[in-house]
Design a protein around this motif. Sequence first.
Motif, PDB file in Angstrom:
ATOM      1  N   SER A 177      -1.171 -77.958   2.917  1.00 27.18           N
ATOM      2  CA  SER A 177      -2.263 -78.333   3.824  1.00 27.18           C
ATOM      3  C   SER A 177      -3.352 -77.279   3.809  1.00 27.18           C
ATOM      4  O   SER A 177      -4.563 -77.594   3.847  1.00 27.18           O
ATOM      5  CB  SER A 177      -1.721 -78.513   5.242  1.00 27.18           C
ATOM      6  N   ALA A 178      -2.955 -76.014   3.770  1.00 29.60           N
ATOM      7  CA  ALA A 178      -3.961 -74.950   3.715  1.00 29.60           C
ATOM      8  C   ALA A 178      -4.823 -75.075   2.466  1.00 29.60           C
ATOM      9  O   ALA A 178      -6.070 -74.940   2.515  1.00 29.60           O
ATOM     10  CB  ALA A 178      -3.269 -73.595   3.755  1.00 29.60           C
ATOM     11  N   ILE A 179      -4.198 -75.350   1.325  1.00 29.28           N
ATOM     12  CA  ILE A 179      -4.955 -75.499   0.086  1.00 29.28           C
ATOM     13  C   ILE A 179      -5.851 -76.730   0.160  1.00 29.28           C
ATOM     14  O   ILE A 179      -7.041 -76.709  -0.236  1.00 29.28           O
ATOM     15  CB  ILE A 179      -3.992 -75.585  -1.111  1.00 29.28           C
ATOM     16  N   ALA A 180      -5.287 -77.845   0.679  1.00 27.31           N
ATOM     17  CA  ALA A 180      -6.086 -79.073   0.780  1.00 27.31           C
ATOM     18  C   ALA A 180      -7.274 -78.884   1.718  1.00 27.31           C
ATOM     19  O   ALA A 180      -8.388 -79.357   1.434  1.00 27.31           O
ATOM     20  CB  ALA A 180      -5.201 -80.220   1.256  1.00 27.31           C
ATOM     21  N   VAL A 181      -7.038 -78.216   2.844  1.00 28.13           N
ATOM     22  CA  VAL A 181      -8.127 -77.978   3.786  1.00 28.13           C
ATOM     23  C   VAL A 181      -9.206 -77.103   3.147  1.00 28.13           C
ATOM     24  O   VAL A 181     -10.406 -77.348   3.288  1.00 28.13           O
ATOM     25  CB  VAL A 181      -7.579 -77.347   5.084  1.00 28.13           C
ATOM     26  N   ALA A 182      -8.751 -76.054   2.439  1.00 33.69           N
ATOM     27  CA  ALA A 182      -9.718 -75.155   1.811  1.00 33.69           C
ATOM     28  C   ALA A 182     -10.554 -75.864   0.753  1.00 33.69           C
ATOM     29  O   ALA A 182     -11.758 -75.615   0.597  1.00 33.69           O
ATOM     30  CB  ALA A 182      -8.987 -73.967   1.199  1.00 33.69           C
ATOM     31  N   LEU A 183      -9.944 -76.801   0.003  1.00 34.37           N
ATOM     32  CA  LEU A 183     -10.654 -77.455  -1.093  1.00 34.37           C
ATOM     33  C   LEU A 183     -11.385 -78.725  -0.669  1.00 34.37           C
ATOM     34  O   LEU A 183     -12.484 -79.014  -1.149  1.00 34.37           O
ATOM     35  CB  LEU A 183      -9.657 -77.790  -2.211  1.00 34.37           C
ATOM     36  N   LEU A 184     -10.778 -79.518   0.243  1.00 33.87           N
ATOM     37  CA  LEU A 184     -11.313 -80.855   0.530  1.00 33.87           C
ATOM     38  C   LEU A 184     -12.018 -80.986   1.869  1.00 33.87           C
ATOM     39  O   LEU A 184     -12.860 -81.880   2.038  1.00 33.87           O
ATOM     40  CB  LEU A 184     -10.160 -81.885   0.472  1.00 33.87           C
ATOM     41  N   MET A 185     -11.673 -80.149   2.820  1.00 34.85           N
ATOM     42  CA  MET A 185     -12.237 -80.368   4.163  1.00 34.85           C
ATOM     43  C   MET A 185     -13.761 -80.265   4.186  1.00 34.85           C
ATOM     44  O   MET A 185     -14.435 -81.130   4.785  1.00 34.85           O
ATOM     45  CB  MET A 185     -11.606 -79.392   5.158  1.00 34.85           C
ATOM     46  N   PRO A 186     -14.390 -79.248   3.554  1.00 36.53           N
ATOM     47  CA  PRO A 186     -15.868 -79.214   3.565  1.00 36.53           C
ATOM     48  C   PRO A 186     -16.480 -80.466   2.934  1.00 36.53           C
ATOM     49  O   PRO A 186     -17.481 -81.008   3.428  1.00 36.53           O
ATOM     50  CB  PRO A 186     -16.194 -77.949   2.773  1.00 36.53           C
ATOM     51  N   ARG A 187     -15.864 -80.930   1.847  1.00 37.67           N
ATOM     52  CA  ARG A 187     -16.423 -82.107   1.163  1.00 37.67           C
ATOM     53  C   ARG A 187     -16.286 -83.352   2.023  1.00 37.67           C
ATOM     54  O   ARG A 187     -17.196 -84.195   2.076  1.00 37.67           O
ATOM     55  CB  ARG A 187     -15.687 -82.286  -0.163  1.00 37.67           C
ATOM     56  N   LEU A 188     -15.109 -83.499   2.704  1.00 40.25           N
ATOM     57  CA  LEU A 188     -14.929 -84.663   3.559  1.00 40.25           C
ATOM     58  C   LEU A 188     -15.875 -84.634   4.749  1.00 40.25           C
ATOM     59  O   LEU A 188     -16.389 -85.667   5.181  1.00 40.25           O
ATOM     60  CB  LEU A 188     -13.476 -84.740   4.035  1.00 40.25           C
ATOM     61  N   GLN A 189     -16.102 -83.443   5.291  1.00 41.77           N
ATOM     62  CA  GLN A 189     -17.028 -83.348   6.420  1.00 41.77           C
ATOM     63  C   GLN A 189     -18.458 -83.691   6.016  1.00 41.77           C
ATOM     64  O   GLN A 189     -19.229 -84.248   6.801  1.00 41.77           O
ATOM     65  CB  GLN A 189     -16.966 -81.946   7.024  1.00 41.77           C
ATOM     66  N   GLU A 190     -18.800 -83.363   4.773  1.00 41.30           N
ATOM     67  CA  GLU A 190     -20.152 -83.690   4.295  1.00 41.30           C
ATOM     68  C   GLU A 190     -20.308 -85.185   4.021  1.00 41.30           C
ATOM     69  O   GLU A 190     -21.376 -85.769   4.232  1.00 41.30           O
ATOM     70  CB  GLU A 190     -20.470 -82.913   3.018  1.00 41.30           C
ATOM     71  N   SER A 191     -19.234 -85.850   3.495  1.00 45.09           N
ATOM     72  CA  SER A 191     -19.345 -87.252   3.081  1.00 45.09           C
ATOM     73  C   SER A 191     -19.025 -88.240   4.191  1.00 45.09           C
ATOM     74  O   SER A 191     -19.193 -89.439   4.011  1.00 45.09           O
ATOM     75  CB  SER A 191     -18.429 -87.519   1.884  1.00 45.09           C
ATOM     76  N   THR A 192     -18.475 -87.767   5.319  1.00 45.22           N
ATOM     77  CA  THR A 192     -18.134 -88.661   6.433  1.00 45.22           C
ATOM     78  C   THR A 192     -18.664 -88.072   7.715  1.00 45.22           C
ATOM     79  O   THR A 192     -19.056 -86.903   7.786  1.00 45.22           O
ATOM     80  CB  THR A 192     -16.605 -88.833   6.563  1.00 45.22           C
TER      81      THR A 192
END
Length: 758
Positions: A143-158
């Motif tokens: 989860s830490a890796i996923a948050v670090a890699l995907l969370m900024p992108r998901l926040q930008e696209s949604t």
Amino acid sequence: MSESATAAGRVSRPGRAGRAPALLCAVAALTAALALLPLPVSAPLLAAQLLAFAALAVKLRERRRQGRRADRGVWPALVAAAALAITAEVGGSAHRGALPVSLTMTAAFLLVSHSQLQLLRQRVRSLAGAARLDIAASTTSASAIAVALLMPRLQESTDLPAGAVLALLVAAVAGVAVLLQATACAVLTARAPDRRILLVGGGALLLLVPDAVDVHLLATGPGAVLPTAVHGAATALALAAWAVASRMPRPAPAPRLDESAGAVAIGPALIVPLCLALLWWDHVRALPTQAVALALATLVLLSLKATTVVHRLAQLNSTRRQALTDPLTHLGNRRALTARLHELEGGDEPFSLSLVDLDGFREVNDTLGHEAGDELLRQVAARLREGCGADDLVVRQGGDEFALLSPGSTLEAATERAQRLHDLLRVPYLLEGKRVHVGGSLGVTASPGRGPVADVLLRQADAALHAAQAGGGGAVAYSAELDEARQRAAETVAQLLDAVGSPRRRGGPGPGGRIVAHYQPQMDPLTGAVVGAEALVRWEHPTRGVLAPFHFLAAAEEHGLMPALTELMLEDALTRVKQWRELGCDRISVNVSATCLRDDRLVATVRAGLLRHGVPASSLVLEITETEIIEDLATSKRVLAELVELGVGVSIDDYGTGYSSLAHLRDLPVEELKLDRSFTAELVTDARTRAIVRTTVDMAHSLGLRLVAEGVEDARTLEVLRLLGVDQTQGYFHSRPVPPAELSAWLRENAAARPRVH
């Protein structure tokens, strides 16, 4: 109602047991076929599937008492996971990525993980404890890796809030972790596959699909999600719940700890570097706070796992020490000896093995009690440790048996050390303020250090130990001759067993020959008349001829054949005395061993024999040595009193040798003393012997006892015994021991002319 009736009742209703899974499959198939329809159409079907799972839960609740206690928490978790998956799908169809939907899916994954671990615990118990922390650490790190890699992108696209994005990522990562766990469970149980675990794993895989698709769509744009995966996952989980509550196959044996020990270190070795890399990256480039928190949580979980594993290993080490240690002496035990033997037999270095058996330990237990016996064993253990080197292994095998294993020792060196230990063991022990003397017998052997020899060495050392015991103690080194002697002894025992059973076998003697009785007459020295005879056991061996008792009585005693031998002799003696009473032989003497004297069946055997043959009890005399009587004085007195009450006579054999006590003559119900042949042999030539015999005769007559002298070999000895007043004589001067037919003929001749037979 009995268990058999209950079982019969269950078997008589096979149709009802299959209704719920059949109904469940039908509902699942219908739902899957219509899953592609728009939500307004599929919603009723989703509700129908939820109702089916509720009905399944009720049905399984009725069956829960049939299962194992460990299974009762599995099927509710699986049913709940299936229901949560359907609920999340209903909500996710309208509000993709919503926080409640993600939390619901995470809960479903946690329930699936719990069920997998419960099922795994039945199969691989050594992994179940650490597996929970492994799953938690894997989930938080991923989860830490996923948050670090995907969370900024998901926040930008949604336009989803940070909490919802985090929950969505955690749900997806939890699904991955559960799928990996399912794979590990399948691998660990591959030798004996468990359908329940496979069904749970399939459900986990199908649950992961919509979560992964949701993350992908939210990151890349709109699209369609196939709800069929959720329906299939729910159906698989429900079927697994039914399998758990209904079939419950017996778990396969758990693997050994060393086969799975590598799994303890694989997780930390992979996860710790990743978490440390994330924390370093946070210093270089700011990461989401949630990612840092998850990485730190992962390190905490791994620290907990390390603590758990260390504690577990300490427990295992303690358990292993206890399993290899004798609790009384704190020496090694038989397992420790076997393990060390197998270690040494794989090398090239020679080593020796010595077996030790205490002489006289039983007497200490019987006279001073078991606490004193335990203290003696502890003192013996201390002396053995003192007499051995630091690299030697000293173990207590059980009872009063010890073993010594010495790496690098030759047979000569081991034999010298065994002799020193023998001398050390003979030093008196102090028990309860008393000095106690106990000896020891040692058997020694050695290995050249090549090939598997553990079993061979144990057998060789045991053969040497038996030779030492037969020789009265000391240390004996193994040689090939000992094996030959033991083989001959084993053959002798087998033949003796066959011979003892031959009188009961139709068709004559077997390969072991037969046990027979020879008889030696007892004479009145004044008149020359026959007054009785002694039955003496003989073994008609098929190849060695007629064997005297000293060839086989020790083996018979060791292998518990004395009662059977005594019964054979009694039966033959009672048969003969009934025939010989009219020829003047009114009494037959039969020897009884200490083993038979302690046997409560002796009195019953004698009573039955007297009744069966119609012989008066006064015609039977049982000869017992005084040494045998004092081995268990209380029991001997009781048994002898019961025999005398029957009317049977009791004689003390070999009087004057061994342990003799006037008190026993006063207390024991005896009617006869048999003077040992060692006195008659020197009667003519030694004045002191004549004085002893005269005194013994006077004492016996004063007590109202009959005195019989054995070993009469010549006329001069017979004349002296007559002058001293001996009541009866027995020996080769009258007759050697002969078969019954010869004695019958001799009795007829003696009745007619009373000749002396030389």
